[in-house]
Design a protein around this motif. Structure first.
Motif, PDB file in Angstrom:
ATOM      1  N   THR A  74     -20.300 -32.675  -8.770  1.00  0.00           N
ATOM      2  CA  THR A  74     -20.699 -33.204  -7.464  1.00  0.00           C
ATOM      3  C   THR A  74     -22.202 -33.072  -7.256  1.00  0.00           C
ATOM      4  N   LEU A  75     -22.753 -31.903  -7.582  1.00  0.00           N
ATOM      5  CA  LEU A  75     -24.191 -31.690  -7.406  1.00  0.00           C
ATOM      6  C   LEU A  75     -25.015 -32.539  -8.373  1.00  0.00           C
ATOM      7  N   ALA A  76     -24.403 -32.953  -9.487  1.00  0.00           N
ATOM      8  CA  ALA A  76     -25.080 -33.831 -10.442  1.00  0.00           C
ATOM      9  C   ALA A  76     -24.833 -35.302 -10.123  1.00  0.00           C
ATOM     10  N   SER A  77     -24.171 -35.579  -9.004  1.00  0.00           N
ATOM     11  CA  SER A  77     -23.826 -36.944  -8.585  1.00  0.00           C
ATOM     12  C   SER A  77     -22.960 -37.649  -9.622  1.00  0.00           C
ATOM     13  N   ASP A  78     -22.092 -36.897 -10.264  1.00  0.00           N
ATOM     14  CA  ASP A  78     -21.197 -37.420 -11.292  1.00  0.00           C
ATOM     15  C   ASP A  78     -19.777 -37.511 -10.724  1.00  0.00           C
ATOM     16  N   ALA A  79     -19.539 -38.561  -9.949  1.00  0.00           N
ATOM     17  CA  ALA A  79     -18.241 -38.740  -9.290  1.00  0.00           C
ATOM     18  C   ALA A  79     -17.111 -38.858 -10.305  1.00  0.00           C
ATOM     19  N   ARG A  80     -17.358 -39.518 -11.402  1.00  0.00           N
ATOM     20  CA  ARG A  80     -16.307 -39.719 -12.409  1.00  0.00           C
ATOM     21  C   ARG A  80     -15.772 -38.377 -12.922  1.00  0.00           C
ATOM     22  N   THR A  81     -16.666 -37.488 -13.318  1.00  0.00           N
ATOM     23  CA  THR A  81     -16.234 -36.182 -13.829  1.00  0.00           C
ATOM     24  C   THR A  81     -15.535 -35.377 -12.746  1.00  0.00           C
ATOM     25  N   ALA A  82     -16.083 -35.403 -11.536  1.00  0.00           N
ATOM     26  CA  ALA A  82     -15.453 -34.662 -10.428  1.00  0.00           C
ATOM     27  C   ALA A  82     -14.031 -35.163 -10.190  1.00  0.00           C
ATOM     28  N   LEU A  83     -13.851 -36.469 -10.204  1.00  0.00           N
ATOM     29  CA  LEU A  83     -12.515 -37.047  -9.985  1.00  0.00           C
ATOM     30  C   LEU A  83     -11.572 -36.731 -11.147  1.00  0.00           C
ATOM     31  N   GLU A  84     -12.090 -36.697 -12.350  1.00  0.00           N
ATOM     32  CA  GLU A  84     -11.256 -36.329 -13.502  1.00  0.00           C
ATOM     33  C   GLU A  84     -10.773 -34.881 -13.387  1.00  0.00           C
ATOM     34  N   ILE A  85     -11.628 -34.007 -12.882  1.00  0.00           N
ATOM     35  CA  ILE A  85     -11.239 -32.607 -12.695  1.00  0.00           C
ATOM     36  C   ILE A  85     -10.162 -32.513 -11.621  1.00  0.00           C
ATOM     37  N   VAL A  86     -10.335 -33.239 -10.526  1.00  0.00           N
ATOM     38  CA  VAL A  86      -9.318 -33.256  -9.466  1.00  0.00           C
ATOM     39  C   VAL A  86      -7.995 -33.756 -10.033  1.00  0.00           C
ATOM     40  N   ASP A  87      -8.046 -34.779 -10.859  1.00  0.00           N
ATOM     41  CA  ASP A  87      -6.828 -35.307 -11.479  1.00  0.00           C
ATOM     42  C   ASP A  87      -6.163 -34.260 -12.369  1.00  0.00           C
ATOM     43  N   ARG A  88      -6.971 -33.553 -13.134  1.00  0.00           N
ATOM     44  CA  ARG A  88      -6.431 -32.503 -14.014  1.00  0.00           C
ATOM     45  C   ARG A  88      -5.779 -31.385 -13.194  1.00  0.00           C
ATOM     46  N   VAL A  89      -6.444 -30.970 -12.110  1.00  0.00           N
ATOM     47  CA  VAL A  89      -5.904 -29.927 -11.249  1.00  0.00           C
ATOM     48  C   VAL A  89      -4.596 -30.405 -10.613  1.00  0.00           C
ATOM     49  N   HIS A  90      -4.564 -31.647 -10.189  1.00  0.00           N
ATOM     50  CA  HIS A  90      -3.339 -32.217  -9.617  1.00  0.00           C
ATOM     51  C   HIS A  90      -2.219 -32.190 -10.657  1.00  0.00           C
ATOM     52  N   GLY A  91      -2.568 -32.453 -11.905  1.00  0.00           N
ATOM     53  CA  GLY A  91      -1.586 -32.414 -12.989  1.00  0.00           C
ATOM     54  C   GLY A  91      -1.009 -31.029 -13.215  1.00  0.00           C
ATOM     55  N   TYR A  92      -1.761 -29.990 -12.840  1.00  0.00           N
ATOM     56  CA  TYR A  92      -1.264 -28.617 -12.943  1.00  0.00           C
ATOM     57  C   TYR A  92      -0.260 -28.299 -11.849  1.00  0.00           C
ATOM     58  N   GLY A  93      -0.140 -29.210 -10.877  1.00  0.00           N
ATOM     59  CA  GLY A  93       0.792 -28.985  -9.780  1.00  0.00           C
ATOM     60  C   GLY A  93       0.188 -28.249  -8.601  1.00  0.00           C
ATOM     61  N   ILE A  94      -1.130 -28.123  -8.579  1.00  0.00           N
ATOM     62  CA  ILE A  94      -1.794 -27.457  -7.454  1.00  0.00           C
ATOM     63  C   ILE A  94      -1.717 -28.366  -6.231  1.00  0.00           C
ATOM     64  N   ASP A  95      -1.367 -27.784  -5.103  1.00  0.00           N
ATOM     65  CA  ASP A  95      -1.297 -28.508  -3.846  1.00  0.00           C
ATOM     66  C   ASP A  95      -2.694 -28.997  -3.466  1.00  0.00           C
ATOM     67  N   MET A  96      -2.823 -30.271  -3.135  1.00  0.00           N
ATOM     68  CA  MET A  96      -4.127 -30.835  -2.806  1.00  0.00           C
ATOM     69  C   MET A  96      -4.692 -30.248  -1.513  1.00  0.00           C
ATOM     70  N   GLY A  97      -3.827 -29.885  -0.582  1.00  0.00           N
ATOM     71  CA  GLY A  97      -4.309 -29.227   0.632  1.00  0.00           C
ATOM     72  C   GLY A  97      -4.954 -27.891   0.310  1.00  0.00           C
ATOM     73  N   GLN A  98      -4.333 -27.143  -0.598  1.00  0.00           N
ATOM     74  CA  GLN A  98      -4.896 -25.858  -1.028  1.00  0.00           C
ATOM     75  C   GLN A  98      -6.202 -26.074  -1.783  1.00  0.00           C
ATOM     76  N   LEU A  99      -6.251 -27.098  -2.624  1.00  0.00           N
ATOM     77  CA  LEU A  99      -7.479 -27.401  -3.346  1.00  0.00           C
ATOM     78  C   LEU A  99      -8.598 -27.737  -2.366  1.00  0.00           C
TER      79      LEU A  99
END
Length: 185
Positions: A74-99
């Motif tokens: 995010t601080l590097a203005s790299d939306a693609r990487t940030a979104l890929e990390i969110v996708d990976r975390v979602h794949g782990y089953g982490i609740d998005m509200g908690q994230l």
């Protein structure tokens, strides 16, 4: 609260990593009863010793390494990487509200570390992680971090109310990564 949990662990003969204990204290939100309840859960699942990864998995909270990675992107203005990390975390089953809540806390910690020379009284993290946060925000102005916090706060609220929390959080992360720098007038 930390000392109380350490006394219980000693009495029970259970070992928990320092970072895991810090996580338990943070998740308890200042409540002794909640802290003991969370500790009971960890002991029930992990047995006589628990690592930070054990506690992350048991409590269903976000692994701090992912928060650091989202912040880097995010601080590097790299939306693609940030979104890929969110996708990976979602794949782990982490609740998005908690994230979203964990992300808001992380941005708050980044802001405190950037603003205050000795943040350890306000940021409940091990010194090594405080130094890692300090490195993340090197060269980032405090005004930008305050704007990020405002967006993270809004994202946490919207994510909690939304029937599609993942989509809301992804769009918030995208907005944060695309944030234009603040120009001092």
């Amino acid at each position: 609260l930390r000392q109380r949990l350490e006394a219980i662990l000693e009495a029970e003969g259970v070992t928990i990593a320092a970072a895991a204990l810090t996580l338990l204290v943070r998740e308890a939100g200042g409540s002794v009863r909640d802290a003991i309840s969370l500790l009971d859960q960890v002991i029930a699942f992990a047995g006589e010793s628990a690592t930070e990864d054990d506690v992350v998995g048991i409590l269903g909270v976000t692994d701090r390494r992912n928060l650091h990675a989202i912040a880097d992107a995010t601080l590097a203005s790299d939306a693609r990487t940030a979104l890929e990390i969110v996708d990976r975390v979602h794949g782990y089953g982490i609740d998005m509200g908690q994230l979203a809540i964990d992300w808001m806390r992380h941005v708050r910690d980044l802001t405190i570390v950037r603003t205050i020379d000795e943040p350890s009284a306000l940021v409940d993290l091990p010194q090594a992680e405080i130094e890692a946060l300090r490195e993340q925000v090197r060269g980032v102005d405090a005004a930008t971090l305050r704007r990020l916090f405002s967006l993270a706060h809004d994202a946490a609220q919207e994510t909690a109310r939304s029937p599609q929390p993942r989509l809301v959080f992804e769009m918030a992360i995208s907005r944060m990564a695309d944030l234009a720098p603040v120009v001092d007038l």
